[in-house]
Write an enzyme that holds these catalytic residues in place. Structure first.
Site, PDB file in Angstrom:
ATOM      1  N   ASP A  18     -15.667 -13.624   2.446  1.00 27.97           N
ATOM      2  CA  ASP A  18     -16.022 -12.321   1.887  1.00 27.97           C
ATOM      3  C   ASP A  18     -17.493 -12.352   1.446  1.00 27.97           C
ATOM      4  O   ASP A  18     -18.127 -13.413   1.405  1.00 27.97           O
ATOM      5  CB  ASP A  18     -15.074 -11.987   0.720  1.00 27.97           C
ATOM      6  N   GLU A  54     -13.211  -2.429  -6.428  1.00 29.62           N
ATOM      7  CA  GLU A  54     -13.371  -3.833  -6.835  1.00 29.62           C
ATOM      8  C   GLU A  54     -13.417  -3.977  -8.360  1.00 29.62           C
ATOM      9  O   GLU A  54     -12.758  -3.248  -9.091  1.00 29.62           O
ATOM     10  CB  GLU A  54     -14.603  -4.437  -6.144  1.00 29.62           C
TER      11      GLU A  54
HETATM   12  C1  BGC Z   1     -14.879  -6.907  -0.371  1.00 32.49           C
HETATM   13  C2  BGC Z   1     -14.259  -6.879   0.998  1.00 32.49           C
HETATM   14  C3  BGC Z   1     -15.114  -6.085   1.943  1.00 32.49           C
HETATM   15  C4  BGC Z   1     -16.521  -6.630   1.927  1.00 32.49           C
HETATM   16  C5  BGC Z   1     -17.461  -5.879   2.825  1.00 32.49           C
HETATM   17  C6  BGC Z   1     -16.313  -7.314  -0.324  1.00 32.49           C
HETATM   18  O1  BGC Z   1     -16.913  -7.197  -1.573  1.00 32.49           O
HETATM   19  O2  BGC Z   1     -14.171  -7.790  -1.193  1.00 32.49           O
HETATM   20  O3  BGC Z   1     -12.958  -6.349   0.927  1.00 32.49           O
HETATM   21  O4  BGC Z   1     -14.562  -6.116   3.227  1.00 32.49           O
HETATM   22  O5  BGC Z   1     -17.039  -6.578   0.617  1.00 32.49           O
HETATM   23  O6  BGC Z   1     -17.795  -4.651   2.292  1.00 32.49           O
HETATM   24  C1  BGC Z   2     -21.412  -3.628  -1.154  1.00 32.41           C
HETATM   25  C2  BGC Z   2     -19.951  -3.776  -0.902  1.00 32.41           C
HETATM   26  C3  BGC Z   2     -19.567  -5.100  -1.371  1.00 32.41           C
HETATM   27  C4  BGC Z   2     -19.987  -5.343  -2.807  1.00 32.41           C
HETATM   28  C5  BGC Z   2     -19.666  -6.726  -3.236  1.00 32.41           C
HETATM   29  C6  BGC Z   2     -21.720  -3.855  -2.594  1.00 32.41           C
HETATM   30  O1  BGC Z   2     -23.084  -3.705  -2.830  1.00 32.41           O
HETATM   31  O2  BGC Z   2     -21.815  -2.361  -0.765  1.00 32.41           O
HETATM   32  O3  BGC Z   2     -19.629  -3.633   0.445  1.00 32.41           O
HETATM   33  O4  BGC Z   2     -18.195  -5.204  -1.251  1.00 32.41           O
HETATM   34  O5  BGC Z   2     -21.346  -5.121  -2.984  1.00 32.41           O
HETATM   35  O6  BGC Z   2     -19.981  -6.984  -4.553  1.00 32.41           O
END
Ligand code: BGC
Ligand code: BGC
Length: 642
Positions: free
Chosen positions: A329, A528
């Site tokens: 990830d 998240e």
């Molecule tokens: C998330 C994932 C996601 C990735 C790309 C991560 O922070 O945990 O689920 O696919 O970002 O955006």
């Molecule tokens: C991104 C997400 C990612 C996240 C992780 C964001 O800035 O756009 O895709 O999952 O950071 O912390």
């Protein structure tokens, strides 16, 4: 219920194990922490289907044999489009790009669909621009199409997974996967980071809504359908020859088991619970030939999954025969003990095949290259990782398909939010509604005067939740959802069609006394860790519509409460004030599906029967693990009567 027994039985073991766990930072390898040691022989043997022809595998091996070390390292790195250019891809031979939640072409995550396809072409052409004798390896682009092609303005937005869990309909799930794949293909991407197969055990977790259910059997029953919808059956080779994309089940493993529901936290549970609850969805995922699996940010008993060799190599690839690609990830490798965003040989050693290194890719490239050269990373392991990347590309058909804009479905922009796609989403909305209370006000009778109140009634971003156009789903307004329908718009259409009328007043004021009021309230979007909460409560500033319900009730007006939410919350005041209560989850772009359930047909009988059942228990208190008000599987039917 099987899972309950296991959870109870596992509780004491988990406590004992977490007490033993050493300081995770002090451990250099997973095996140093006894509680994080796995027993692969206790895990099921699973059959990963044959997904490549013999000729396809021979081609993979032939390309691998011709690659330079630099090319190999480039192939196992994925960069974010906000931090990488086509020129970088050409120069470093990167294997993949992604668009993170806030990334879009030209730095604009709201860029028109045409720009996404043009950028896909630019990356493809850069990846194919090679010197003489060098094998050309097309790039693959991954995107978070987690509830429809949800980064694209105008796409069909489906209910988030918690609502789909309520629908109890695997066949519908497959159709959702198909529609999502078609819309992804329109803008030139080939890979979605979905489905999330988390089995959330604590709904304070800000990602709980991305999981179908807290019940592993329900999640497992959906996985194969979603993968089939997205990828086609395992024998569909090449994937891109049909209306399909590569899928990714995430986040391996036990993302939904972290202590206190903390995002990216630690799952302090027994190996038994790990396997039977959180491992359950991976069995159908592997059997369905899921092309990729994403490891979790979280840890199991102190060891981060991004570098857990026991779980990634010994269990997943060894015991469970997973033959696809394992990706980390977003900079998750930087959280591994002894690693940083710029360097993590341990992840490769543990069995990772591709790094998601959004903005860290260049430093990671340099360090990984040096680590292979000095033997820190074994050549054999690198070759295995690269072969898995090449197999994904061969399986997709990338070597033969030409640039994205030349492929089937590309540029057919009318397919984004097409009427038949929206019809599937609206059906999903209807089926996901859970009726928790009805004293008889529902279904609303034809010809009535309906007051629509609540701050969530006319807000498409709010009804869509996180991972919609932007990462958190915030900073959006209705104009960014062309073709979509807010709950208010759906209700107005239904009321008018029935010969009645509707009035929108967020504060619940009215000029003429209504026959009934619908009050739409609930959570605002989050994704998240930003969505983690300490207790199962609605934030105080979001409770105002509950006072509106109480006031309307005092005035003798029947109240229908519709709750927009990613999770069950303690809302007894609303349940008491309302004459009917519907959990609408995060329905997405087709708000008309909510009205479908609330209004009677012309003859006064329900137009649609409720079919939604709670995908997890509804709490009677704000405490996680407190008493249950409505159990898992609860949901009223019109046929039950008031
Ligand atoms: C998330 C994932 C996601 C990735 C790309 C991560 O922070 O945990 O689920 O696919 O970002 O955006
Ligand atoms: C991104 C997400 C990612 C996240 C992780 C964001 O800035 O756009 O895709 O999952 O950071 O912390």
């Amino acid at each position: 219920m099987l899972s309950k027994t296991i959870l109870l039985a596992a509780g004491s073991a988990a406590l004992a194990l977490s007490a033993q766990a050493a300081d995770p930072a002090a451990a250099s390898v997973a095996e140093d922490i006894p509680a994080a040691r796995v027993h692969p022989e206790r895990w099921p043997e699973v059959a990963f289907p044959t997904v490549l022809t013999e000729a396809g595998e021979a081609r993979v091996q032939a390309i691998l044999a011709r690659m330079t070390l630099e090319q190999k390292v480039g192939q196992i790195i994925q960069a974010d489009i906000a931090s990488v250019t086509p020129e970088d891809v050409r120069r470093y031979r990167l294997g993949s790009v992604l668009n993170g939640g806030n990334s879009g072409p030209g730095g604009d995550d709201l860029a028109p669909a045409q720009d996404w396809l043009a950028l896909a072409d630019a990356f493809y052409e850069a990846s194919m621009d090679v010197g003489p004798g060098e094998p050309a390896i097309p790039i693959v682009w991954g995107t978070d199409a987690v509830h429809g092609h949800s980064n694209i303005v105008g796409a069909t937005i489906f209910p988030h997974n918690v609502g789909l869990g309520a629908a109890r309909d695997p066949e519908l799930i497959e159709r959702i996967g198909k529609v999502t794949a078609v819309e992804i293909r329109v803008t030139g991407q080939e890979w979605t980071f979905a489905p999330t197969v988390a089995v959330p055990q604590d709904y304070r977790w800000g990602r709980a809504y991305e999981g179908y259910s807290s019940d592993p059997a329900l999640v497992a029953a959906y996985v194969g359908s979603m993968i089939r919808g997205l990828q086609g059956p395992p024998s569909t080779t090449p994937i891109l020859a049909g209306p399909h994309v590569a899928a990714s089940t995430k986040h391996y493993l036990a993302d939904g088991a972290t202590t206190d529901g903390k995002d990216q936290g630690d799952a302090a549970i027994s190996e038994l619970e790990l396997r039977l609850v959180h491992g359950a969805p991976y069995i159908p995922a592997i059997e369905s030939g899921v092309a990729t699996i994403m490891t979790s940010f979280s840890s199991w008993n102190g060891v981060k999954l991004s570098a857990h060799r026991g779980l990634v190599t010994d269990v997943l690839k060894g015991r469970m025969n997973y033959g696809g690609l394992v990706i980390t990830d977003w900079n998750a490798h930087g959280q591994v003990a002894g690693c940083s965003n710029a360097s993590c040989p341990r992840a490769v050693d543990a069995g990772i095949d591709m790094f998601m290194a959004p903005d860290s890719w260049r430093m990671l490239y340099d360090s990984t290259l040096a680590q292979v050269r000095d033997g820190t990373i074994a050549m054999e392991r690198l070759d295995d990782a690269v072969a898995r990347v090449l197999r994904l590309k061969e399986r997709l058909g990338l070597f033969d398909m030409g640039k994205p804009s030349q492929r089937a479905l590309s540029g057919e922009y009318e397919l984004l939010g097409a009427p038949d796609h929206r019809a599937v989403a609206r059906e999903a909305v209807r089926k996901s509604m859970v009726l928790l209370k009805n004293t008889g006000v529902l279904p609303l009778q034809p010809g009535g005067r309906i007051l629509v109140a609540g701050d969530a009634a006319h807000d498409i971003a709010r009804q869509s939740g996180g991972w919609t156009l932007s990462w958190q789903g915030t900073g959006l307004d209705n104009s960014l959802f062309p073709g979509a329908t807010s709950l208010w718009e759906g209700i107005e259409q239904a009321a008018t069609a029935s010969g009645g009328s509707a009035e929108l007043s967020p504060e619940g004021s009215f000029t003429e006394r209504p026959d009934a009021a619908i009050v739409v309230f609930g959570e605002t979007p989050y994704a998240e860790f930003q969505g983690d909460i300490a207790s199962l409560q609605l934030r105080p500033e979001l409770r105002r519509p509950i006072a509106t319900m109480q006031r309307l009730k005092q005035q003798g007006i029947p109240v229908v409460a519709v709750m927009i939410t990613g999770r069950p919350l303690y809302v007894n005041e609303a349940l008491n004030a309302a004459d009917a209560f519907v959990a609408a989850w995060l329905p997405g772009s087709e708000g008309g599906g909510v009205a479908d359930m609330l209004f009677a047909a012309a003859d006064g009988a329900p137009a649609h029967e409720f079919q939604g059942l709670l995908p997890t228990a509804w709490p009677a208190t704000a405490q996680h693990g407190g008493e249950t008000l409505f159990p898992f599987g609860y949901g009223l039917r019109y046929a039950h009567g008031p």
